[in-house]
Scaffold this active site. Structure first.
Site, PDB file in Angstrom:
ATOM      1  N   SER A  71       0.810  -1.218   0.000  1.00  0.00           N
ATOM      2  CA  SER A  71       0.000   0.000   0.000  1.00  0.00           C
ATOM      3  C   SER A  71       0.842   1.266   0.000  1.00  0.00           C
ATOM      4  O   SER A  71       0.307   2.353   0.124  1.00  0.00           O
ATOM      5  CB  SER A  71      -0.926   0.018   1.221  1.00  0.00           C
ATOM      6  OG  SER A  71      -0.172   0.035   2.416  1.00  0.00           O
ATOM      7  N   LYS A 119      -7.518   3.543   7.625  1.00  0.00           N
ATOM      8  CA  LYS A 119      -6.565   4.553   7.168  1.00  0.00           C
ATOM      9  C   LYS A 119      -7.162   5.953   7.254  1.00  0.00           C
ATOM     10  O   LYS A 119      -6.452   6.911   7.598  1.00  0.00           O
ATOM     11  CB  LYS A 119      -6.121   4.223   5.749  1.00  0.00           C
ATOM     12  CG  LYS A 119      -5.277   2.945   5.669  1.00  0.00           C
ATOM     13  CD  LYS A 119      -4.932   2.559   4.254  1.00  0.00           C
ATOM     14  CE  LYS A 119      -4.080   1.285   4.223  1.00  0.00           C
ATOM     15  NZ  LYS A 119      -3.756   0.846   2.854  1.00  0.00           N
TER      16      LYS A 119
END
Length: 816
Positions: free
Chosen positions: A723, A765
């Protein structure tokens, strides 16, 4: 004399002679000349020498009038006894010392008053001296003639009181004699001691009577030495009477304890015989059953309330017949009895009625949990399907999320909403397949597996069973528990679940299984495929604030037992507490910190402080110490970019730094304990940026001559995952252009052709970005659907850009 053995009175009844010549190797001849003139008594000072050898004793002092056999080590005391043997008077001074053993004695440790004794016999054998002494007179040490072994001192003798005793002394003497009479029945040993005393002295000799009475007791050596040092007869007898009375109380207590123990033993023996007689009589009359018949009747009584399968009923009948033929003392009897006990305690055909009421379920979920609206909706949908079917079964819910977000308590709430029994056990760390499917009956201590234990505990065949920490299940040479769970949890298989101990098919399909995990990666694929995954992402600060107010603080106040209004924390204090001391995704750390505050408040209340005690933001450091979390450093400058990462503990921000270290050679270096996947992402990002340097306005010569170092801070923490591709590429581009990046966070994977691929953990996130105070975020375009599923209160106030290629990221990177 560490091994000295002191016995009151001599072993022989004949009078001891004072003129015997002791010898260390042979016993002296004790016979005397029959024609010799009888020895006349003389005053002590006329016959006892003024300078004598001393023998230290560590156990207890000797008293005048005693004849005492002593046992001592030959090595340290042979010189002393040789010196005494060479004297004409054969007098030895026995004195108590303060040391633990007589071998350690020094002149400083000797007591001032001791007893002069005449040595009658000395015999050496096996490294020991056996010495018989007659105790004669008290003396006081006046000075030392030889201060080392063999000890020799100048002494003054202390005469006994002379003349007939007065009336008060006689009264004390009678009291001493009466106390000794009371002691005689309690301790038969005193009878022989008293007889020996009366052979040598009369009861009208109060001085020797007092000394004799003191020597009978088990008093400490200091108490006995005190008696030895008291010269006035009346005071000595007062002290002796106190010691005798203490001895009498001790003897009575010992006799009472002995009598109580004997009575208890006799009572138990009597009850045992009576019980056996009663059994025999009842058996003869046919009005009682033996133990085996009673057990069989108990099992049959249980079976009447159960609905067994045909196979189970057949097995039970066989086992009952076997039990009736076995001897009750045989091992096989115990195995069969335990097996029948388990079978008859399982809830065959017993179900609790479900409460199929969606409004009630919603009310219970809202009562027990704040927030988690998407999770509650998923659970209500699951329950709604069950209500339409008329039963809730055949599904496995898997709750995944960071620690402390309420996974286990949601399982409790589901059971409460349905009105079912609840059973929880942790499978974390289980490495033995037998924990799941049981041990075979042939093993000693065999038991069924956890699931049948759950059924027995719940007493219904449709409980809610919570399997905690299923992502931490292990495997070893004992078997693979995760594979064993497949049969248990699969709705197509668990209708006929076979436990190794029971060896019978039992229907687990009516049970509702709820599992919890922190991450999905370690759960085997076939097991995960059978579960309905519900993700709990954690709480934002505002949700934590409401949870602390409504649930955590009242619970801690109740546990502490203080009043509801005893402590006050306003919203500003709670926000500061959350930001500085409990910033993780769950609320477990927050509850611990609140508990610490409440405990300190409880202490202050007991110290007299008036309530309510208000805890303000500036008081937190005094209650909780220095903050655990500090504001994340806002790293800035060319080559510094903030990324977003997912961890098992929730979302986190990740600063990535790229620096040009030197121009000696071109190259690329990574640090920060990165995993293989993240290293690949960095290499892909480096390759992409270098190959498209001109397109991004970068001088190609920069990469030809630059050695670049990329670092992810917090090197002690392992980091991995697909990521960070666009973050790494952005850091390299910022460094190459020598242009700082705006206050923006990003996540997404990059390919060699510049495509931005989707990533997971979007909600976590976004929460991490809000926690760090970042309002602008770049996400992969393919994650737009995931973003729209995030609750509105999490998305509120965030500016989110979506990128499908890395070129889309460029316009948002640098200041316009």
């Amino acid at each position: 004399m560490s091994d000295e053995d002191q016995v009151t009175n001599a072993e022989h009844d004949e009078p001891l002679e004072s003129g015997a010549e002791p010898d260390l190797e042979h016993e002296p001849d004790q016979e005397t000349d029959e024609e010799s003139t009888p020895i006349q008594l003389a005053r002590a000072n006329d016959v006892l020498p003024g300078e004598i050898h001393l023998l230290p004793v560590a156990s207890r002092p000797f008293f005048p009038g005693q004849a005492v056999p002593l046992m001592m080590s030959a090595e340290p005391w042979a010189p002393t006894m040789k010196a005494v043997a060479k004297t004409d008077h054969k007098i030895l001074g026995v004195v108590l010392v303060d040391n633990e053993t007589s071998e350690e004695a020094t002149t400083e440790s000797f007591r001032q008053i001791g007893t002069a004794c005449r040595v009658h016999r000395i015999h050496q054998q096996d490294g020991h001296l056996q010495v018989l002494v007659e105790c004669l007179q008290r003396f006081r040490i006046e000075g030392w003639a030889h201060p080392e072994t063999p000890f020799r001192a100048r002494v003054t003798y202390l005469p006994e009181p002379e003349g007939p005793p007065n009336a008060e002394v006689k009264a004390y003497a009678m009291a001493v004699i009466n106390t000794i009479k009371e002691l005689l029945p309690l301790n038969p040993l005193y009878v022989e001691e008293l007889r020996m005393f009366l052979d040598r002295f009369g009861p009208d000799d109060p001085s020797h009577l007092a000394d004799f009475a003191a020597s009978l007791t088990t008093s400490t050596k200091d108490q006995l030495q005190e008696v030895l040092e008291i010269l006035p007869l009346l005071q000595r007898m007062e002290k002796v009477l106190v010691l005798l009375n203490n001895e009498l109380e001790l003897a009575r207590a010992q006799q009472k304890i002995r009598r109580t123990v004997e009575e208890k033993m006799h009572k138990q023996q009597r009850e045992f015989f009576l019980r056996e007689q009663l059994k025999a009589i009842q058996k003869e009359l046919g009005i009682a059953k033996d133990d085996r018949t009673a057990e069989i009747d108990k099992f049959r009584e249980r079976l009447e309330k159960l609905t067994l399968t045909e196979q189970a009923q057949k097995r039970v009948d066989e086992e009952l017949d076997k039990l009736g033929m076995l001897e009750t003392g045989s091992p096989e009897y115990a195995v069969t009895r335990n097996y029948l006990d388990w079978i008859t305690l399982l809830p065959w055909g017993k179900h609790s009625d479900d409460i199929l009421n969606l409004k009630r379920a919603r009310r219970i979920l809202d009562r027990d949990h704040y927030g988690l609206e998407d999770v509650k909706e998923r659970i209500l949908e699951f329950l709604a399907v069950g209500i339409h079917k008329g039963e809730i079964s055949g599904s496995i819910i898997l709750l995944v999320g960071p620690p402390g977000v309420g996974k286990t308590s949601i399982g409790h709430s589901i059971a409460d909403a349905l009105g079912r029994r609840f059973y929880r056990f942790s499978v974390g760390g289980i490495r033995d397949e037998a924990e799941i499917k049981g041990h075979r009956r042939t093993y000693i201590g065999a038991m069924p597996g956890k699931f049948l234990q759950a059924m027995k505990e719940a007493e219904t065949s449709n409980p809610v069973i919570l399997l905690d920490e299923i992502d931490k299940i292990g495997a070893s040479y004992h078997g693979d528990p995760a594979s064993a769970l497949l049969e248990v949890l699969d709705p197509e298989q668990n209708t006929d679940f076979l436990d190794h101990y029971l060896d019978l098919r039992f229907d687990l399909s009516k049970a509702l299984f709820v599992c919890t995990a922190n991450q999905l990666d370690t759960i085997p694929g076939p097991l995960l495929d059978r579960m309905e995954v519900i993700k709990l992402s954690g709480y934002i600060a505002e949700e934590k604030l409401q949870i602390a107010k409504k649930y955590l603080l009242p619970r801690q106040i109740e546990r502490a037992g203080i009043g509801k209004k005893a402590v006050k924390l306003d919203s500003a204090t709670l926000r500061a507490l959350i930001e500085r001391y409990a910033r993780d995704a769950g609320v477990r750390r927050l509850e611990k910190q609140l508990g610490k505050i409440v405990r300190k408040v409880a202490v202050r209340m007991l110290e007299g402080e008036e309530t309510p005690i208000r805890v303000r933001e500036q008081d937190l450091k005094g209650y909780l110490g220095s903050p655990v979390f500090r504001d994340e450093r806002k790293l800035s400058g060319p080559g510094v970019v903030t990324g977003l990462a997912w961890t098992a503990m929730g979302g986190a921000t990740l600063s990535i730094e790229a620096a040009h270290t030197h121009s000696f050679t071109r190259g690329f270096k990574l640090t920060g304990q990165l995993g293989d996947v993240m290293k690949e992402s960095a290499e892909i990002a480096y390759g992409y940026v270098v190959s498209h340097a001109q397109d991004f306005g970068v001088d190609p010569a920069f990469f030809e001559k630059s050695f670049i170092h990329v670092h992810v801070p917090a090197g002690a923490t392992p980091k991995d995952g697909p990521s960070a591709g666009i973050t790494l590429a952005s850091a390299l581009l910022s460094l190459a252009r020598n242009q700082p990046v705006r206050r923006i966070a990003m996540t997404g994977e990059i390919t060699l052709t510049g495509e931005v691929f989707p990533v997971g953990g979007i909600r976590e996130k976004l929460i991490a970005a809000r926690r760090a105070g970042i309002k602008e975020i770049i996400l992969p375009a393919d994650n737009q659907g995931d973003f729209e599923e995030v609750p509105e209160h999490v998305r509120k106030g965030l500016e989110v850009h979506f990128a499908s290629r890395f070129e889309d990221v460029l316009p948002w990177l640098f200041k316009r």
